[in-house]
Design a protein around this motif. Structure first.
Motif, PDB file in Angstrom:
ATOM      1  N   ASN A  75       0.803  -1.230  -0.074  1.00 44.15           N
ATOM      2  CA  ASN A  75      -0.124   0.049  -0.200  1.00 44.15           C
ATOM      3  C   ASN A  75       0.861   1.240   0.019  1.00 44.15           C
ATOM      4  O   ASN A  75       1.767   1.564   0.983  1.00 44.15           O
ATOM      5  N   VAL A  76       1.063   1.972  -1.223  1.00 41.25           N
ATOM      6  CA  VAL A  76       1.703   3.318  -1.151  1.00 41.25           C
ATOM      7  C   VAL A  76       0.981   4.206  -0.094  1.00 41.25           C
ATOM      8  O   VAL A  76      -0.245   4.626  -0.587  1.00 41.25           O
ATOM      9  N   LEU A  77       1.621   4.892   0.769  1.00 40.72           N
ATOM     10  CA  LEU A  77       0.960   5.618   1.865  1.00 40.72           C
ATOM     11  C   LEU A  77       1.611   7.033   1.856  1.00 40.72           C
ATOM     12  O   LEU A  77       1.393   7.745   2.649  1.00 40.72           O
ATOM     13  N   ASN A  78       1.882   7.463   0.656  1.00 38.92           N
ATOM     14  CA  ASN A  78       2.610   8.950   0.596  1.00 38.92           C
ATOM     15  C   ASN A  78       1.525   9.883   1.050  1.00 38.92           C
ATOM     16  O   ASN A  78       1.965  10.848   1.725  1.00 38.92           O
ATOM     17  N   GLU A  79       0.440   9.809   0.509  1.00 46.58           N
ATOM     18  CA  GLU A  79      -0.706  10.776   1.006  1.00 46.58           C
ATOM     19  C   GLU A  79      -1.063  10.940   2.409  1.00 46.58           C
ATOM     20  O   GLU A  79      -1.492  12.147   2.853  1.00 46.58           O
ATOM     21  N   TYR A  80      -0.651   9.839   3.387  1.00 45.83           N
ATOM     22  CA  TYR A  80      -0.951  10.115   4.685  1.00 45.83           C
ATOM     23  C   TYR A  80       0.404  10.276   5.570  1.00 45.83           C
ATOM     24  O   TYR A  80       0.490  10.812   6.728  1.00 45.83           O
ATOM     25  N   THR A  81       1.473  10.138   5.038  1.00 48.05           N
ATOM     26  CA  THR A  81       2.795  10.209   5.738  1.00 48.05           C
ATOM     27  C   THR A  81       3.109  11.505   5.653  1.00 48.05           C
ATOM     28  O   THR A  81       3.554  12.262   4.856  1.00 48.05           O
ATOM     29  N   LYS A  82       3.708  11.951   6.902  1.00 46.06           N
ATOM     30  CA  LYS A  82       4.370  13.185   7.274  1.00 46.06           C
ATOM     31  C   LYS A  82       5.618  13.004   7.545  1.00 46.06           C
ATOM     32  O   LYS A  82       6.448  13.864   7.275  1.00 46.06           O
ATOM     33  N   LYS A  83       6.274  11.710   8.047  1.00 44.43           N
ATOM     34  CA  LYS A  83       7.437  11.415   8.117  1.00 44.43           C
ATOM     35  C   LYS A  83       7.908   9.922   8.339  1.00 44.43           C
ATOM     36  O   LYS A  83       6.888   9.167   8.710  1.00 44.43           O
ATOM     37  N   ALA A  84       8.857   9.618   7.634  1.00 41.90           N
ATOM     38  CA  ALA A  84       9.282   8.050   7.566  1.00 41.90           C
ATOM     39  C   ALA A  84      10.659   8.207   7.849  1.00 41.90           C
ATOM     40  O   ALA A  84      11.607   8.957   7.372  1.00 41.90           O
ATOM     41  N   GLU A  85      11.041   7.472   8.952  1.00 43.59           N
ATOM     42  CA  GLU A  85      12.542   7.317   9.462  1.00 43.59           C
ATOM     43  C   GLU A  85      12.858   5.987   9.691  1.00 43.59           C
ATOM     44  O   GLU A  85      12.353   5.111  10.242  1.00 43.59           O
ATOM     45  N   LEU A  86      14.132   5.583   8.701  1.00 42.57           N
ATOM     46  CA  LEU A  86      14.644   4.241   8.640  1.00 42.57           C
ATOM     47  C   LEU A  86      15.792   4.156   9.493  1.00 42.57           C
ATOM     48  O   LEU A  86      16.692   4.655   9.159  1.00 42.57           O
ATOM     49  N   ALA A  87      15.903   3.555  10.491  1.00 37.66           N
ATOM     50  CA  ALA A  87      17.175   3.568  11.519  1.00 37.66           C
ATOM     51  C   ALA A  87      17.559   1.941  11.656  1.00 37.66           C
ATOM     52  O   ALA A  87      16.935   1.203  11.951  1.00 37.66           O
ATOM     53  N   ILE A  88      18.926   1.818  11.148  1.00 31.85           N
ATOM     54  CA  ILE A  88      19.409   0.466  11.336  1.00 31.85           C
ATOM     55  C   ILE A  88      20.847   0.408  12.108  1.00 31.85           C
ATOM     56  O   ILE A  88      21.353   1.435  12.078  1.00 31.85           O
ATOM     57  N   GLU A  89      20.833  -0.598  12.836  1.00 34.42           N
ATOM     58  CA  GLU A  89      22.135  -0.825  13.766  1.00 34.42           C
ATOM     59  C   GLU A  89      22.551  -1.792  13.903  1.00 34.42           C
ATOM     60  O   GLU A  89      21.975  -2.971  13.747  1.00 34.42           O
ATOM     61  N   VAL A  90      23.904  -2.054  14.554  1.00 35.02           N
ATOM     62  CA  VAL A  90      24.369  -3.179  14.864  1.00 35.02           C
ATOM     63  C   VAL A  90      24.856  -3.283  16.398  1.00 35.02           C
ATOM     64  O   VAL A  90      25.403  -2.276  16.842  1.00 35.02           O
ATOM     65  N   GLU A  91      24.630  -4.415  16.916  1.00 37.41           N
ATOM     66  CA  GLU A  91      25.156  -4.482  18.446  1.00 37.41           C
ATOM     67  C   GLU A  91      26.436  -4.478  18.732  1.00 37.41           C
ATOM     68  O   GLU A  91      27.133  -4.972  17.679  1.00 37.41           O
ATOM     69  N   ALA A  92      27.131  -3.572  19.447  1.00 37.35           N
ATOM     70  CA  ALA A  92      28.321  -3.924  19.851  1.00 37.35           C
ATOM     71  C   ALA A  92      28.667  -4.771  20.818  1.00 37.35           C
ATOM     72  O   ALA A  92      28.139  -4.760  21.925  1.00 37.35           O
ATOM     73  N   LYS A  93      29.409  -5.900  20.664  1.00 40.71           N
ATOM     74  CA  LYS A  93      29.773  -6.973  21.571  1.00 40.71           C
ATOM     75  C   LYS A  93      31.043  -6.864  22.008  1.00 40.71           C
ATOM     76  O   LYS A  93      32.149  -6.471  21.116  1.00 40.71           O
ATOM     77  N   ASP A  94      31.108  -6.698  23.352  1.00 42.03           N
ATOM     78  CA  ASP A  94      32.426  -6.609  23.976  1.00 42.03           C
ATOM     79  C   ASP A  94      33.432  -7.600  23.680  1.00 42.03           C
ATOM     80  O   ASP A  94      33.050  -8.950  24.275  1.00 42.03           O
ATOM     81  N   VAL A  95      34.283  -7.929  23.229  1.00 40.34           N
ATOM     82  CA  VAL A  95      35.369  -8.899  23.019  1.00 40.34           C
ATOM     83  C   VAL A  95      36.847  -8.634  23.661  1.00 40.34           C
ATOM     84  O   VAL A  95      37.832  -9.191  23.330  1.00 40.34           O
ATOM     85  N   THR A  96      36.886  -7.732  24.806  1.00 39.59           N
ATOM     86  CA  THR A  96      37.806  -7.239  25.449  1.00 39.59           C
ATOM     87  C   THR A  96      38.562  -8.587  25.994  1.00 39.59           C
ATOM     88  O   THR A  96      37.835  -9.524  26.516  1.00 39.59           O
TER      89      THR A  96
END
Length: 136
Positions: free
Chosen positions: A16-37
């Motif tokens: 469903n293309v939701l452009n007409e309803y969308t005020k903001k879209a934010e995609l955030a991607i991250e990677v866990e930081a694993k302690d290998v000290t």
């Protein structure tokens, strides 16, 4: 230095293309930081990347009319569905990459706000599985 103003983001959820309803879209991607000290780290903390995760944050203008936003999103509650987001509604290309994958519709806030407010819905959906970046 190039500059960009977001004027026409593209957002699709469950085809469903939701452009007409969308005020903001934010995609955030991250990677866990694993302690290998270890003792060979000589007192310095060492990290490596672990599991990847993401979130698609959206702000919508609510619409309760038949076949509009609320009737599109309500049946998706609790399901994992495909999404696609890009900075512009133009065709996908090197300067307009597409990010896609799946999200869990883990909630829906159909009615929020105070007297005189716009009827908006703001939610964050966790990604499920890989998120792909495409330029073609």
């Amino acid at each position: 230095m190039p500059k960009m103003v977001l004027l026409a983001e593209y957002l699709s959820i469950n085809a469903n293309v939701l452009n007409e309803y969308t005020k903001k879209a934010e995609l955030a991607i991250e990677v866990e930081a694993k302690d290998v000290t270890n003792y060979a780290s000589m007192g310095w903390k060492e990290v490596t990347g672990g599991l990847k995760s993401g979130e698609l944050g959206c702000e919508f203008l609510q619409d309760f009319a038949a076949t509009e936003l609320d009737s599109i999103m309500w049946p998706l509650l609790g399901t994992v569905v495909p999404f696609e987001v890009r900075a512009d509604q133009a065709a996908v290309g090197a300067s307009n990459p597409s990010y896609s994958g799946s999200i869990l519709i883990k909630g829906w806030n159909p009615i929020t706000g105070s007297v005189g407010d716009e009827a908006t819905v703001s939610l964050t959906f966790p990604t499920s599985g890989a998120v792909a970046r495409a330029t073609a």
